[in-house]
Design an enzyme around this catalytic site. Structure first.
Site, PDB file in Angstrom:
ATOM      1  N   TRP A  46       0.815  -1.225   0.000  1.00 54.65           N
ATOM      2  CA  TRP A  46       0.000   0.000   0.000  1.00 54.65           C
ATOM      3  C   TRP A  46       0.844   1.269   0.000  1.00 54.65           C
ATOM      4  O   TRP A  46       0.534   2.233  -0.709  1.00 54.65           O
ATOM      5  CB  TRP A  46      -0.998  -0.003   1.165  1.00 54.65           C
ATOM      6  CG  TRP A  46      -2.088  -1.001   0.925  1.00 54.65           C
ATOM      7  CD1 TRP A  46      -2.312  -2.159   1.607  1.00 54.65           C
ATOM      8  CD2 TRP A  46      -3.074  -0.967  -0.116  1.00 54.65           C
ATOM      9  NE1 TRP A  46      -3.370  -2.842   1.065  1.00 54.65           N
ATOM     10  CE2 TRP A  46      -3.865  -2.138   0.013  1.00 54.65           C
ATOM     11  CE3 TRP A  46      -3.379  -0.074  -1.141  1.00 54.65           C
ATOM     12  CZ2 TRP A  46      -4.930  -2.426  -0.848  1.00 54.65           C
ATOM     13  CZ3 TRP A  46      -4.444  -0.361  -2.000  1.00 54.65           C
ATOM     14  CH2 TRP A  46      -5.204  -1.515  -1.846  1.00 54.65           C
ATOM     15  N   ASP A  48      -1.315   6.584   6.719  1.00 54.08           N
ATOM     16  CA  ASP A  48      -2.411   5.776   6.185  1.00 54.08           C
ATOM     17  C   ASP A  48      -2.740   4.735   7.253  1.00 54.08           C
ATOM     18  O   ASP A  48      -1.996   3.774   7.447  1.00 54.08           O
ATOM     19  CB  ASP A  48      -1.984   5.103   4.875  1.00 54.08           C
ATOM     20  CG  ASP A  48      -3.021   4.110   4.351  1.00 54.08           C
ATOM     21  OD1 ASP A  48      -4.089   3.962   4.979  1.00 54.08           O
ATOM     22  OD2 ASP A  48      -2.753   3.478   3.311  1.00 54.08           O
ATOM     23  N   LYS A  89     -12.084  -1.260   5.941  1.00 53.88           N
ATOM     24  CA  LYS A  89     -11.191  -2.227   6.568  1.00 53.88           C
ATOM     25  C   LYS A  89     -11.581  -2.477   8.022  1.00 53.88           C
ATOM     26  O   LYS A  89     -11.558  -3.603   8.488  1.00 53.88           O
ATOM     27  CB  LYS A  89      -9.729  -1.739   6.509  1.00 53.88           C
ATOM     28  CG  LYS A  89      -9.207  -1.512   5.094  1.00 53.88           C
ATOM     29  CD  LYS A  89      -8.957  -2.826   4.343  1.00 53.88           C
ATOM     30  CE  LYS A  89      -8.889  -2.669   2.824  1.00 53.88           C
ATOM     31  NZ  LYS A  89      -7.875  -1.756   2.335  1.00 53.88           N
TER      32      LYS A  89
END
Ligand SMILES: *Cc1c(COP(=O)(O)O)cnc(C)c1O
Length: 270
Positions: A109, A179, A203
Site C-alpha cells: 500500500w 495511512d 477495513k
C-alpha cells in the site's frame, strides 16, 4: 459455495470489505426500510435534511471523542477510498512538483501511494529497497530522511504484507502523514504527532464509500490550484463534508460502528 450457509456459522477473515458486528447489521437492516420512523430509508435520505446533518456531525464528534482528537484538527469525510488520498496528500500539502516528499515503503500500500505520489512530488525512499520482501522496519539510524521535506508518509499497518509500525516514526518537525486504513481504531494513535491521518472505512470501521481524513487545521487552504475540488481538504472542511452529495449510507454505517466501539469500551477497550 453453499447458498444456505448461515451468517452465524461463518467466520469472515476478509481484511476489507471486512465483517461488521451483527448488532450493526441488524440495526442497519431496520433502517434500510424506514430511517427513525421518517417513512423512508437511510439510502433515500436527503443529505441536506436535518436528520443527515445531525448524523454527519455526530459521526465526526464520535471520532473526536474515540480518538481524543485535539481541537486544532478537522475531521473530514471524502470519497474515492484510500487510493484517492494517495493523490490528495501531495496536492494538499505541497506547493509544486519540485517538492521532495519522503515515503516509508513497507509493503504494497505504501508502494502504491508512492507510485501515485510520483505524479505530484519528487518521491524519496526513506528505507533502502526491501530485497527479501517486506519483513521489518529498519531502525532509525538507517532512515534516509530529507531535511525540509514536504511531508513524510507511512502506512501504519500494511494490510497485505503485515508490517505494522509500533508507534509513529519520529521525523522531527516535517509534517507526518499516516495511512491508518487497516488498523484504524484498533488501538490508540497520537493524532498530535501527525499532520494528516486517514483511513478508508471498509477495513475496520464500516463499509466502502467514505474515507476519514483527520487534518491539522493550519495545513488547510494550501492546496495546488488544480486540485480537484472533491479532494480539497479546505473545501471539504468548510462544507463540513457535505460539499457535494456525501455517501449517506457509508457515513451511517460508520456512525453505527463507532457507537458499537464506544459501547465496548472505546478504542482502549478494543
Ligand atoms: C485497502 C487499503 C487502501 C486502499 O483503499 P481503497 O479504498 O481500496 O482505495 C489503502 N491503504 C491501505 C493500508 C489499505 O488497506
Amino acid at each position: 459455495m453453499s447458498l444456505t450457509r448461515k451468517r452465524e456459522n461463518t467466520i469472515n477473515f476478509s481484511p476489507g470489505p471486512a465483517a461488521l458486528p451483527d448488532e450493526v447489521v441488524r440495526e442497519a437492516r431496520e433502517n434500510v426500510m424506514n430511517y427513525k420512523g421518517l417513512g423512508l430509508g437511510v439510502m433515500e435520505l436527503s443529505h441536506r435534511s436535518p436528520e443527515y446533518t445531525a448524523l454527519n456531525l455526530q459521526t465526526q464528534d464520535l471520532l473526536r471523542s474515540l480518538l481524543h482528537i485535539p481541537s486544532n484538527y478537522q475531521v473530514l469525510f471524502q470519497q474515492g477510498g484510500g487510493t484517492a488520498q494517495f493523490a490528495a496528500i501531495p496536492l494538499n500539502l505541497t506547493p509544486s512538483e519540485d517538492t521532495t516528499a519522503d515515503y516509508f515503503i513497507t509493503g504494497m500500500w505504501s508502494q502504491k501511494a508512492a507510485k501515485e505520489g510520483e505524479k505530484f512530488v519528487k518521491v524519496n525512499h526513506v528505507l533502502s529497497k526491501a530485497d527479501g520482501g517486506y519483513m521489518t522496519i529498519p531502525e532509525q539510524s538507517q532512515w534516509n530522511l530529507t531535511p525540509g521535506a514536504g511531508f513524510v508518509y507511512y502506512c501504519a499497518n500494511e494490510t497485505v504484507h503485515g508490517v505494522e509500525f509500533p508507534e509513529p516514526p519520529d521525523v522531527g518537525s516535517v509534517p507526518l502523514v499516516c495511512d491508518a486504513s487497516s488498523n484504524f481504531l484498533t488501538r490508540p494513535i497520537d493524532i498530535a504527532k501527525h499532520a494528516v491521518v486517514y483511513a478508508g472505512a471498509q477495513k475496520n470501521v464500516g463499509c466502502a464509500g467514505v474515507t476519514v481524513v483527520i487534518v491539522r487545521e493550519d495545513l488547510l487552504g494550501k492546496c495546488r490550484p488544480y486540485t480537484p475540488v472533491v479532494l480539497d481538504y479546505a473545501v471539504t472542511a468548510k462544507a463540513k463534508s457535505v460539499y457535494n452529495t456525501p455517501p449517506v449510507w457509508s457515513v451511517y454505517i460508520l456512525n453505527l460502528v463507532l457507537k458499537w466501539i464506544q459501547k465496548h469500551g472505546g478504542v482502549e477497550g478494543i
